[in-house]
Design a protein around this motif. Sequence first.
Motif, PDB file in Angstrom:
ATOM      1  N   ARG A  41      10.204  43.001  85.340  1.00 42.47           N
ATOM      2  CA  ARG A  41      11.185  43.218  84.854  1.00 42.47           C
ATOM      3  C   ARG A  41      11.183  44.448  83.389  1.00 42.47           C
ATOM      4  NH1 ARG A  41      11.015  39.973  88.870  1.00 42.47           N
ATOM      5  NH2 ARG A  41      11.835  38.717  89.614  1.00 42.47           N
ATOM      6  N   ILE A  42      12.322  45.614  83.627  1.00 36.18           N
ATOM      7  CA  ILE A  42      11.914  46.499  82.976  1.00 36.18           C
ATOM      8  C   ILE A  42      13.690  46.659  82.047  1.00 36.18           C
ATOM      9  CG2 ILE A  42      11.409  48.496  82.408  1.00 36.18           C
ATOM     10  CD1 ILE A  42       9.748  49.240  83.871  1.00 36.18           C
ATOM     11  N   LEU A  43      13.719  46.529  80.716  1.00 36.38           N
ATOM     12  CA  LEU A  43      14.514  45.999  80.287  1.00 36.38           C
ATOM     13  C   LEU A  43      15.187  47.030  78.907  1.00 36.38           C
ATOM     14  CD1 LEU A  43      15.213  42.249  79.969  1.00 36.38           C
ATOM     15  CD2 LEU A  43      16.149  43.236  81.740  1.00 36.38           C
ATOM     16  N   PRO A  44      16.459  47.483  79.158  1.00 38.21           N
ATOM     17  CA  PRO A  44      16.149  48.482  77.534  1.00 38.21           C
ATOM     18  C   PRO A  44      15.948  47.262  76.651  1.00 38.21           C
ATOM     19  CG  PRO A  44      18.704  47.766  78.786  1.00 38.21           C
ATOM     20  CD  PRO A  44      17.896  47.073  79.885  1.00 38.21           C
ATOM     21  N   GLY A  45      16.036  47.734  75.456  1.00 40.27           N
ATOM     22  CA  GLY A  45      15.046  47.179  74.066  1.00 40.27           C
ATOM     23  C   GLY A  45      16.030  46.508  73.610  1.00 40.27           C
ATOM     24  N   PHE A  46      15.817  45.834  72.779  1.00 38.01           N
ATOM     25  CA  PHE A  46      17.391  44.614  72.334  1.00 38.01           C
ATOM     26  C   PHE A  46      17.277  44.884  70.730  1.00 38.01           C
ATOM     27  CE2 PHE A  46      14.379  41.188  74.018  1.00 38.01           C
ATOM     28  CZ  PHE A  46      14.989  40.933  75.947  1.00 38.01           C
ATOM     29  N   LEU A  47      19.073  44.979  70.442  1.00 41.30           N
ATOM     30  CA  LEU A  47      19.021  45.497  68.924  1.00 41.30           C
ATOM     31  C   LEU A  47      20.353  44.328  67.708  1.00 41.30           C
ATOM     32  CD1 LEU A  47      19.540  48.778  71.286  1.00 41.30           C
ATOM     33  CD2 LEU A  47      21.298  48.839  69.228  1.00 41.30           C
ATOM     34  N   ASP A  48      19.274  44.348  67.509  1.00 33.52           N
ATOM     35  CA  ASP A  48      19.839  42.820  66.227  1.00 33.52           C
ATOM     36  C   ASP A  48      20.098  43.408  65.747  1.00 33.52           C
ATOM     37  OD1 ASP A  48      20.017  40.653  65.186  1.00 33.52           O
ATOM     38  OD2 ASP A  48      17.088  39.361  65.703  1.00 33.52           O
ATOM     39  N   LEU A  49      21.652  43.089  65.120  1.00 31.57           N
ATOM     40  CA  LEU A  49      22.892  43.540  63.910  1.00 31.57           C
ATOM     41  C   LEU A  49      22.299  42.577  62.696  1.00 31.57           C
ATOM     42  CD1 LEU A  49      25.586  45.113  65.991  1.00 31.57           C
ATOM     43  CD2 LEU A  49      22.958  45.556  65.515  1.00 31.57           C
ATOM     44  N   HIS A  50      22.281  41.600  62.836  1.00 32.71           N
ATOM     45  CA  HIS A  50      21.490  40.626  61.623  1.00 32.71           C
ATOM     46  C   HIS A  50      20.439  40.005  61.538  1.00 32.71           C
ATOM     47  CE1 HIS A  50      24.443  37.544  59.718  1.00 32.71           C
ATOM     48  NE2 HIS A  50      23.377  37.198  59.617  1.00 32.71           N
ATOM     49  N   VAL A  51      19.348  40.450  60.931  1.00 29.70           N
ATOM     50  CA  VAL A  51      18.104  40.118  60.136  1.00 29.70           C
ATOM     51  C   VAL A  51      18.008  40.268  58.835  1.00 29.70           C
ATOM     52  CG1 VAL A  51      15.575  40.522  60.908  1.00 29.70           C
ATOM     53  CG2 VAL A  51      17.359  41.226  63.106  1.00 29.70           C
ATOM     54  N   HIS A  52      17.548  38.742  58.670  1.00 29.81           N
ATOM     55  CA  HIS A  52      17.217  38.160  56.762  1.00 29.81           C
ATOM     56  C   HIS A  52      15.865  38.573  56.890  1.00 29.81           C
ATOM     57  CE1 HIS A  52      21.480  37.746  55.396  1.00 29.81           C
ATOM     58  NE2 HIS A  52      21.820  36.810  56.704  1.00 29.81           N
ATOM     59  N   GLY A  53      15.633  38.200  57.872  1.00 29.35           N
ATOM     60  CA  GLY A  53      13.371  38.768  57.325  1.00 29.35           C
ATOM     61  C   GLY A  53      12.419  37.897  58.017  1.00 29.35           C
ATOM     62  N   GLY A  54      11.240  37.823  59.140  1.00 28.98           N
ATOM     63  CA  GLY A  54      10.070  37.841  60.512  1.00 28.98           C
ATOM     64  C   GLY A  54       9.338  37.501  59.061  1.00 28.98           C
ATOM     65  N   GLY A  55       8.242  37.136  60.338  1.00 27.02           N
ATOM     66  CA  GLY A  55       7.012  37.115  59.210  1.00 27.02           C
ATOM     67  C   GLY A  55       6.027  36.484  57.910  1.00 27.02           C
ATOM     68  N   GLY A  56       7.459  35.720  57.854  1.00 27.43           N
ATOM     69  CA  GLY A  56       7.177  35.384  56.297  1.00 27.43           C
ATOM     70  C   GLY A  56       7.386  36.655  55.467  1.00 27.43           C
ATOM     71  N   ALA A  57       8.204  36.936  55.663  1.00 33.25           N
ATOM     72  CA  ALA A  57       9.425  38.240  54.716  1.00 33.25           C
ATOM     73  C   ALA A  57      10.496  38.569  54.468  1.00 33.25           C
ATOM     74  CB  ALA A  57       8.485  39.734  54.951  1.00 33.25           C
ATOM     75  N   ASP A  58      10.963  38.528  54.092  1.00 29.76           N
ATOM     76  CA  ASP A  58      12.457  38.046  53.272  1.00 29.76           C
ATOM     77  C   ASP A  58      13.302  39.586  53.611  1.00 29.76           C
ATOM     78  OD1 ASP A  58      14.970  36.309  52.610  1.00 29.76           O
ATOM     79  OD2 ASP A  58      14.567  38.082  51.509  1.00 29.76           O
ATOM     80  N   VAL A  59      14.441  39.567  53.712  1.00 29.55           N
ATOM     81  CA  VAL A  59      15.102  41.697  53.751  1.00 29.55           C
ATOM     82  C   VAL A  59      15.402  41.517  51.978  1.00 29.55           C
ATOM     83  CG1 VAL A  59      16.795  43.182  53.214  1.00 29.55           C
ATOM     84  CG2 VAL A  59      15.466  41.735  55.956  1.00 29.55           C
ATOM     85  N   MET A  60      15.270  40.928  51.593  1.00 30.49           N
ATOM     86  CA  MET A  60      15.811  40.516  49.819  1.00 30.49           C
ATOM     87  C   MET A  60      14.260  41.090  48.818  1.00 30.49           C
ATOM     88  SD  MET A  60      18.935  40.593  49.434  1.00 30.49           S
ATOM     89  CE  MET A  60      19.527  40.381  48.087  1.00 30.49           C
ATOM     90  N   GLU A  61      13.559  41.285  49.339  1.00 32.04           N
ATOM     91  CA  GLU A  61      12.375  41.568  49.218  1.00 32.04           C
ATOM     92  C   GLU A  61      11.372  42.813  48.512  1.00 32.04           C
ATOM     93  OE1 GLU A  61       8.191  38.891  49.396  1.00 32.04           O
ATOM     94  OE2 GLU A  61       9.491  38.159  51.139  1.00 32.04           O
ATOM     95  N   GLY A  62      12.274  43.592  49.467  1.00 34.71           N
ATOM     96  CA  GLY A  62      12.560  45.028  49.919  1.00 34.71           C
ATOM     97  C   GLY A  62      10.642  45.495  49.837  1.00 34.71           C
ATOM     98  N   GLY A  63      10.413  46.687  49.877  1.00 40.09           N
ATOM     99  CA  GLY A  63       9.056  47.230  49.615  1.00 40.09           C
ATOM    100  C   GLY A  63       8.528  46.915  50.993  1.00 40.09           C
ATOM    101  N   GLU A  64       7.284  45.847  51.101  1.00 41.50           N
ATOM    102  CA  GLU A  64       6.916  46.404  52.264  1.00 41.50           C
ATOM    103  C   GLU A  64       6.930  45.400  52.967  1.00 41.50           C
ATOM    104  OE1 GLU A  64       3.497  46.438  54.857  1.00 41.50           O
ATOM    105  OE2 GLU A  64       4.018  47.834  53.001  1.00 41.50           O
ATOM    106  N   ALA A  65       7.699  44.234  52.793  1.00 37.96           N
ATOM    107  CA  ALA A  65       8.520  42.620  53.388  1.00 37.96           C
ATOM    108  C   ALA A  65       9.533  43.509  54.478  1.00 37.96           C
ATOM    109  CB  ALA A  65       8.930  41.881  52.556  1.00 37.96           C
ATOM    110  N   LEU A  66       9.600  44.532  53.922  1.00 43.24           N
ATOM    111  CA  LEU A  66      10.562  45.263  55.964  1.00 43.24           C
ATOM    112  C   LEU A  66       9.920  46.100  56.768  1.00 43.24           C
ATOM    113  CD1 LEU A  66      13.231  47.981  53.075  1.00 43.24           C
ATOM    114  CD2 LEU A  66      13.490  45.894  54.647  1.00 43.24           C
ATOM    115  N   ALA A  67       8.412  46.292  56.163  1.00 44.61           N
ATOM    116  CA  ALA A  67       7.974  46.697  57.568  1.00 44.61           C
ATOM    117  C   ALA A  67       7.653  45.596  58.459  1.00 44.61           C
ATOM    118  CB  ALA A  67       7.095  47.612  56.738  1.00 44.61           C
ATOM    119  N   THR A  68       7.129  44.617  57.271  1.00 43.93           N
ATOM    120  CA  THR A  68       6.633  43.262  57.675  1.00 43.93           C
ATOM    121  C   THR A  68       7.702  42.745  58.619  1.00 43.93           C
ATOM    122  OG1 THR A  68       5.305  42.794  56.069  1.00 43.93           O
ATOM    123  CG2 THR A  68       5.723  40.805  57.740  1.00 43.93           C
TER     124      THR A  68
END
Length: 372
Positions: A41-68
């Motif tokens: 099943r091939i679907l459009p990619g998902f858009l998430d408009l509310h993301v604070h973090g993931g993978g152990g990283a938090d948006v409020m850290e900035g820097g490399e955390a955003l890439a993570t």
Amino acid sequence: MLHGNVLTPDGWRLGELRWEEGRLTALPETPVTPEDNDLPRILPGFLDLHVHGGGGADVMEGGEALATVARTHARFGTTRLLATTMTAPDAEIRRVLGAIGDYLRRPSPDGAGVLGVHLEGPYINPGKLGAQPSHARPGVLEEVESLGRLAPIRLLTLAPELAGHLPLIRALSERGIRVQLGHTLGSYEEGVAALEHGACGFTHLFNAMSGLHHRKPGMVGAALAHADYAELIPDLLHVHPGAIRAALRSIPRLYAVTDSTAAAGMPDGDYRLGEQAVTKCLGGVRLADGTLAGSTLTMDQALRNLVHLGLSLAEASDRLSRFPADFLGRPDLGRLVPGAAADLVVMDPGLNLQAVHVAGRRIEGDPHVTDA
């Protein structure tokens, strides 16, 4: 090129999907019922408009955390997201938006695309913080414009009942910033007035807002009675399935978000949510006092949850892709049509994630696979 059951705005089609230079060029034309075969099943990619973090990283850290964060969510099918901030002192918010602005000029090549900022606070009601730190205050246009020069603010959450916020909503809307109502003790009437002034959505519907009572409908009542769009966290923990079903019947373009924290995609343990210490356990994230503090939800699981609640796969896909793209005014995202971005999610018949493509580029490494 991919071959399988392709979800188009006109329904399912069987055959080859092609793209060049990150844009879709050709779609299959043969109608199909995907349940009749075992092809992907091939679907459009998902858009998430509310993301604070993931993978152990938090948006409020900035820097490399955003890439993570971007890399982590891409593994779960999110191809575009809004980096979402927390309520914080002015200097802290400026530091983080500056870091997001820097990241947008040099984004990670192997993660979800970051579309800009969802500023969740500080313009919220201090009596309805939820898991937000206690730095809430009324907003003024000049401050928002100053912040927007650091990084593009696409979406802003505020409490409409605070002094000066109705004219602020109108001014922000005129400048192309989408305004959602949230972390609010506002009444039904204040919610309706905010919509009339240009507000266009509700932040994590039901959570951190005045609830529905038959003689005091509250902010939830304003949403159910009048909203065209609202975001909701379908982790089946933040909102009861019955309330989700009520919202699905009431709000035409209800869309899913994760409100994910650094704990998303990570084992149980202790993490950060802005300046707050949070703990992941039993499928949720909480402050020390037990307050829900964001989620561990990923968008592939959100899709499965909505299907489990009775939506068709096509209906669930709309609420993870097309509707949030429309909310942001991005017709080039969230749908599989010629000229749109080649943001793709490939799933098996059990809705296990098999591959993710962002602008035609396959996310490297083993895709995340979860039991349906």
